[in-house]
Structure formats: C-alpha cells, structure tokens
Design a protein around this motif. Structure first.
Motif, PDB file in Angstrom:
ATOM      1  N   SER A 107       0.875  -0.995  -0.035  1.00 56.22           N
ATOM      2  CA  SER A 107       0.033  -0.139  -0.139  1.00 56.22           C
ATOM      3  C   SER A 107       0.853   1.281  -0.039  1.00 56.22           C
ATOM      4  O   SER A 107       0.633   2.258  -0.680  1.00 56.22           O
ATOM      5  CB  SER A 107      -0.945   0.010   1.090  1.00 56.22           C
ATOM      6  OG  SER A 107      -1.816   1.078   1.133  1.00 56.22           O
ATOM      7  N   ASP A 108       1.970   1.352   0.644  1.00 59.08           N
ATOM      8  CA  ASP A 108       2.801   2.363   0.984  1.00 59.08           C
ATOM      9  C   ASP A 108       3.320   2.502  -0.768  1.00 59.08           C
ATOM     10  O   ASP A 108       3.651   3.769  -1.048  1.00 59.08           O
ATOM     11  CB  ASP A 108       4.022   2.150   1.836  1.00 59.08           C
ATOM     12  CG  ASP A 108       3.597   2.018   3.298  1.00 59.08           C
ATOM     13  OD1 ASP A 108       2.584   2.793   3.509  1.00 59.08           O
ATOM     14  OD2 ASP A 108       4.344   1.546   4.156  1.00 59.08           O
ATOM     15  N   ALA A 109       4.025   1.425  -1.400  1.00 61.25           N
ATOM     16  CA  ALA A 109       4.147   1.767  -2.827  1.00 61.25           C
ATOM     17  C   ALA A 109       3.168   2.222  -3.583  1.00 61.25           C
ATOM     18  O   ALA A 109       3.660   3.157  -4.353  1.00 61.25           O
ATOM     19  CB  ALA A 109       4.886   0.254  -3.275  1.00 61.25           C
ATOM     20  N   ALA A 110       2.105   1.693  -3.584  1.00 61.00           N
ATOM     21  CA  ALA A 110       0.994   2.137  -4.363  1.00 61.00           C
ATOM     22  C   ALA A 110       0.698   3.757  -4.175  1.00 61.00           C
ATOM     23  O   ALA A 110       0.495   4.626  -5.186  1.00 61.00           O
ATOM     24  CB  ALA A 110      -0.291   1.402  -4.203  1.00 61.00           C
ATOM     25  N   THR A 111       0.875   4.217  -2.902  1.00 64.74           N
ATOM     26  CA  THR A 111       0.441   5.503  -2.697  1.00 64.74           C
ATOM     27  C   THR A 111       1.903   6.316  -3.207  1.00 64.74           C
ATOM     28  O   THR A 111       1.341   7.574  -3.815  1.00 64.74           O
ATOM     29  CB  THR A 111       0.506   5.780  -1.060  1.00 64.74           C
ATOM     30  OG1 THR A 111      -0.779   4.954  -0.662  1.00 64.74           O
ATOM     31  CG2 THR A 111       0.205   7.134  -0.766  1.00 64.74           C
ATOM     32  N   THR A 112       2.900   5.840  -3.030  1.00 61.75           N
ATOM     33  CA  THR A 112       4.084   6.537  -3.605  1.00 61.75           C
ATOM     34  C   THR A 112       3.938   6.701  -5.063  1.00 61.75           C
ATOM     35  O   THR A 112       4.137   7.784  -5.681  1.00 61.75           O
ATOM     36  CB  THR A 112       5.385   5.774  -3.418  1.00 61.75           C
ATOM     37  OG1 THR A 112       5.420   5.825  -1.891  1.00 61.75           O
ATOM     38  CG2 THR A 112       6.537   6.485  -4.017  1.00 61.75           C
ATOM     39  N   LEU A 113       3.358   5.615  -5.643  1.00 61.47           N
ATOM     40  CA  LEU A 113       3.293   5.764  -7.188  1.00 61.47           C
ATOM     41  C   LEU A 113       2.147   6.842  -7.609  1.00 61.47           C
ATOM     42  O   LEU A 113       2.446   7.559  -8.449  1.00 61.47           O
ATOM     43  CB  LEU A 113       2.900   4.334  -7.906  1.00 61.47           C
ATOM     44  CG  LEU A 113       4.008   3.252  -7.897  1.00 61.47           C
ATOM     45  CD1 LEU A 113       3.377   2.027  -8.292  1.00 61.47           C
ATOM     46  CD2 LEU A 113       5.266   3.756  -8.611  1.00 61.47           C
ATOM     47  N   LEU A 114       1.156   6.803  -6.919  1.00 60.24           N
ATOM     48  CA  LEU A 114      -0.097   7.752  -7.596  1.00 60.24           C
ATOM     49  C   LEU A 114       0.281   8.989  -6.774  1.00 60.24           C
ATOM     50  O   LEU A 114      -0.067  10.074  -7.711  1.00 60.24           O
ATOM     51  CB  LEU A 114      -1.242   7.156  -6.827  1.00 60.24           C
ATOM     52  CG  LEU A 114      -2.097   6.193  -7.675  1.00 60.24           C
ATOM     53  CD1 LEU A 114      -1.496   4.989  -7.960  1.00 60.24           C
ATOM     54  CD2 LEU A 114      -3.491   6.063  -7.170  1.00 60.24           C
ATOM     55  N   GLY A 115       0.759   9.049  -5.591  1.00 60.02           N
ATOM     56  CA  GLY A 115       1.234  10.533  -5.096  1.00 60.02           C
ATOM     57  C   GLY A 115       2.298  11.350  -5.908  1.00 60.02           C
ATOM     58  O   GLY A 115       1.980  12.365  -6.232  1.00 60.02           O
ATOM     59  N   GLY A 133       3.725  -1.154 -10.498  1.00 58.90           N
ATOM     60  CA  GLY A 133       3.326  -1.751  -9.147  1.00 58.90           C
ATOM     61  C   GLY A 133       3.627  -3.237  -8.910  1.00 58.90           C
ATOM     62  O   GLY A 133       4.155  -3.668  -7.922  1.00 58.90           O
ATOM     63  N   LEU A 134       3.209  -3.987 -10.229  1.00 58.23           N
ATOM     64  CA  LEU A 134       3.347  -5.632 -10.263  1.00 58.23           C
ATOM     65  C   LEU A 134       4.950  -5.821 -10.018  1.00 58.23           C
ATOM     66  O   LEU A 134       5.353  -6.738  -9.546  1.00 58.23           O
ATOM     67  CB  LEU A 134       2.757  -5.918 -11.366  1.00 58.23           C
ATOM     68  CG  LEU A 134       2.693  -7.516 -11.560  1.00 58.23           C
ATOM     69  CD1 LEU A 134       2.102  -8.140 -10.208  1.00 58.23           C
ATOM     70  CD2 LEU A 134       2.018  -8.057 -12.959  1.00 58.23           C
ATOM     71  N   GLU A 135       5.841  -4.905 -10.823  1.00 53.51           N
ATOM     72  CA  GLU A 135       7.114  -5.069 -10.732  1.00 53.51           C
ATOM     73  C   GLU A 135       7.851  -5.206  -9.047  1.00 53.51           C
ATOM     74  O   GLU A 135       8.764  -5.698  -8.950  1.00 53.51           O
ATOM     75  CB  GLU A 135       7.810  -4.210 -11.351  1.00 53.51           C
ATOM     76  CG  GLU A 135       7.719  -4.182 -12.820  1.00 53.51           C
ATOM     77  CD  GLU A 135       8.458  -3.002 -13.775  1.00 53.51           C
ATOM     78  OE1 GLU A 135       9.293  -2.228 -12.935  1.00 53.51           O
ATOM     79  OE2 GLU A 135       8.103  -2.554 -14.792  1.00 53.51           O
ATOM     80  N   LEU A 136       6.857  -4.467  -8.291  1.00 49.24           N
ATOM     81  CA  LEU A 136       7.293  -4.321  -6.825  1.00 49.24           C
ATOM     82  C   LEU A 136       6.747  -5.166  -5.769  1.00 49.24           C
ATOM     83  O   LEU A 136       7.409  -5.834  -5.028  1.00 49.24           O
ATOM     84  CB  LEU A 136       7.013  -2.801  -6.501  1.00 49.24           C
ATOM     85  CG  LEU A 136       7.589  -1.640  -7.109  1.00 49.24           C
ATOM     86  CD1 LEU A 136       6.789  -0.502  -6.798  1.00 49.24           C
ATOM     87  CD2 LEU A 136       9.029  -1.698  -6.925  1.00 49.24           C
ATOM     88  N   GLY A 137       5.479  -5.841  -6.372  1.00 52.38           N
ATOM     89  CA  GLY A 137       5.082  -6.934  -5.620  1.00 52.38           C
ATOM     90  C   GLY A 137       3.595  -7.136  -6.081  1.00 52.38           C
ATOM     91  O   GLY A 137       3.022  -6.413  -6.711  1.00 52.38           O
ATOM     92  N   ALA A 138       3.300  -8.402  -5.851  1.00 54.55           N
ATOM     93  CA  ALA A 138       1.936  -8.759  -6.528  1.00 54.55           C
ATOM     94  C   ALA A 138       0.495  -8.146  -5.832  1.00 54.55           C
ATOM     95  O   ALA A 138      -0.288  -8.057  -6.476  1.00 54.55           O
ATOM     96  CB  ALA A 138       1.762 -10.432  -6.105  1.00 54.55           C
ATOM     97  N   ASP A 139       0.611  -7.485  -4.663  1.00 54.31           N
ATOM     98  CA  ASP A 139      -0.198  -6.887  -4.098  1.00 54.31           C
ATOM     99  C   ASP A 139      -0.480  -5.418  -4.366  1.00 54.31           C
ATOM    100  O   ASP A 139      -1.418  -4.868  -4.125  1.00 54.31           O
ATOM    101  CB  ASP A 139      -0.319  -7.183  -2.329  1.00 54.31           C
ATOM    102  CG  ASP A 139      -0.875  -8.484  -2.230  1.00 54.31           C
ATOM    103  OD1 ASP A 139      -1.165  -9.349  -2.763  1.00 54.31           O
ATOM    104  OD2 ASP A 139      -0.568  -8.704  -0.748  1.00 54.31           O
ATOM    105  N   VAL A 140       0.537  -4.713  -4.925  1.00 55.67           N
ATOM    106  CA  VAL A 140       0.630  -3.560  -5.306  1.00 55.67           C
ATOM    107  C   VAL A 140      -0.614  -3.108  -6.139  1.00 55.67           C
ATOM    108  O   VAL A 140      -1.148  -1.934  -6.109  1.00 55.67           O
ATOM    109  CB  VAL A 140       1.856  -2.969  -5.773  1.00 55.67           C
ATOM    110  CG1 VAL A 140       1.864  -1.551  -5.747  1.00 55.67           C
ATOM    111  CG2 VAL A 140       3.203  -3.432  -4.593  1.00 55.67           C
ATOM    112  N   PRO A 141      -0.770  -3.611  -7.405  1.00 52.57           N
ATOM    113  CA  PRO A 141      -1.700  -3.250  -8.282  1.00 52.57           C
ATOM    114  C   PRO A 141      -3.121  -3.195  -7.637  1.00 52.57           C
ATOM    115  O   PRO A 141      -3.827  -2.153  -8.174  1.00 52.57           O
ATOM    116  CB  PRO A 141      -1.843  -4.368  -9.282  1.00 52.57           C
ATOM    117  CG  PRO A 141      -0.239  -5.129  -9.127  1.00 52.57           C
ATOM    118  CD  PRO A 141       0.075  -4.990  -7.621  1.00 52.57           C
TER     119      PRO A 141
END
Length: 288
Positions: A107-115, A133-141
């Motif tokens: 979730s932190d990674a996703a917020t970073t991408l969108l932010g 996000g998928l490159e970073l982890g399966a749950d990020v997308p």
C-alpha cells in the motif's frame, strides 16, 4: 500544481476476505483466488517537491534496509520510467505492522506511485502505474487500482467487486509471520478446487476461508491463540499469510465493545470496510 505543494495521502490496509490456493505454478509462485477489500485505516505518506532531483525518505522501519524499502523502490522506478528531473522528500508515518498480512508495504508503494504521479504532474494512466506496481509486488496493483476486487493468478488479475462493508476489529498478536515460510511449508493446502467469482460472491462471507490459516496456526501458536479467542466472539479469519486476524461486526459500537476486551499484549484497531480505496478518495478531493 505548484512546485512547493505538499501532498499528504493515506496508504490503507487491505483484508483478504477469502484466500484459496489452487495450485503451484511452474515459476514457483502459487496460484490464488482471493477477495481484496480495503480498510479505513492505514499508514500516511507526505510528499514534498524537491528541485534537486533527489529522493529522500524519512521512516523508522526497524530491520528494513533502505534499499529494500518499497517506498524508495517505487519512487525511483517511477522517476526512471518517466524521465522526470523532479525529486521528492517523503515522510512515512507507519501504523500498520510489518508481516501482518495487511499489505502495508504494498500500500505504501502504491501511494508513492500515485502520489508522485500527481506531485510531479506526470499524468501516467492507472494501467501504467499498476504495471509498475506489479514489478514491486503482487499486491501493489490492487492498491493502485483502488477498488475491492476478485484476484486471481498471484493476485494481480483483478476484477472489481462490491462487497459488504461491515466494521472490522483487527488483532496483531505481536509477532511477524514469514510469507515465504508459509508458502514453502509442506503441509500448506495447494489443491483447493477453483471456483468462479460469481460462486464465491453468492456464498457470502459465512462461506469464506483462508487456506493459509491451518498452516499458520500450526507454525505460530500465538496466532492460533488469537484466532481461538476472537473466534469465540465474532466470525473471524486470518488475512493473507498473517499474522493479523480480523473479526466482522455489523455496527461500530459492536466493534468498539470488542476492541475494549482485547487482552494485552495484543495490539488491535477497529476500522470500516471500504470498497473504494481511501487513497483514491483523497486524490479526488485534492483534484476538486
């Protein structure tokens, strides 16, 4: 957006309302069927623009090397892909436990991408950000896309769904669970027959289960104790590979009453279920 603007955004927790393991793939990953739902509770990230192109992170995460931090990895990946010369100072206010099955790092990674996509005026589409996000982890997308979803594959094939939105009490029993360790355990169920999304939704919450739960119970007695205690009081389940467990309550006052009973030293919180991510709600409010 002015260069000096600062963005403060949530990074919500997720629950796996159900999790079936239907096989093991040739690449060693497990094939899953799951239902993701967000919570109105999570971490908070603040992004401030830097004109020198550098990316800095303030976060106190014991045991996480800087190079392995998903926030920094997401920021640097987005910077490289976009070619931007912008930088950012990022502050992470961490509330979600690591190794808890709540998806905090993803979730932190996703917020970073969108932010940063917003802060840097990149205007990359959601599909592109989800692929990063998928490159970073399966749950990020699922966090990038921002809607409760039926997940298949390793969890990255997502179909939006509408789930019931009760209140939840989440208990963290004070230990971490190793996700690789659970997936490597010989006793883990890996042959649950696949079902359709329609059948899963038709069965409803009373029929949902987590195939990881028996293995986690065996390997982590403190999680087993928490599951037994919570299960005597409300319908309960493990989320992800744990260590967090959750109970479903119909009313906030019921959740508040249960929260008051949680024995020490367990940590717990209450939060409403959300079918739309609080992150996307926050971004929409910023845009309006």
């Amino acid at each position: 957006m002015p260069e000096a603007e600062v963005l403060t955004l949530p990074a919500p927790a997720k629950l796996n309302r159900m999790l079936h393991i239907i096989g093991r793939r040739d690449d060693g990953y497990h094939a899953l069927q799951t239902l993701f739902q967000f919570l109105g509770h999570g971490d908070t990230l603040t992004f401030a623009h830097r004109t020198d192109g550098k990316i800095r992170l303030d976060a106190d995460l014991a045991g996480v090397p800087t190079d392995d931090n998903l926030v920094l990895r997401a920021a640097h990946r987005l910077k490289a892909v976009s070619g931007t010369r912008n930088g950012a100072h990022i502050t992470l206010d961490k509330h979600l436990p690591m190794g808890g099955g709540l998806g905090g790092g993803s979730s932190d990674a996703a917020t970073t991408l969108l932010g940063l996509n917003r802060l840097w005026n990149l205007d990359l589409p959601l599909e592109r950000l989800a692929a990063l996000g998928l490159e970073l982890g399966a749950d990020v997308p699922v966090f990038v896309r921002g809607h409760a979803a039926w997940g298949e594959g390793i969890g990255e094939h997502l179909t939006p769904v509408e789930l019931d939105m009760p209140w939840f009490v989440v208990i963290h029993p004070g230990i971490g669970v190793s996700t690789p360790g659970i997936f490597k355990a010989p006793e883990l169920t890996r042959d649950t027959p696949p079902i359709t999304m329609a059948r899963a939704l038709q069965g409803g919450a009373s029929s949902w289960r987590n195939d990881c739960e028996p293995t986690v119970r065996t390997l982590y007695p403190e999680v087993a104790r928490a599951l037994d205690w919570l299960g005597e009081r409300a319908p309960s389940m493990l989320t992800g590979t744990g260590a967090c467990i959750f109970a479903r309550l119909e009313r906030e006052e019921d959740a508040e009453a249960l929260l008051a009973e949680i024995p020490k030293p367990w940590h717990a919180f209450k939060a409403p279920g959300r079918n739309r991510s609080p992150l996307h709600d926050a971004l929409d409010r910023r845009a309006s």
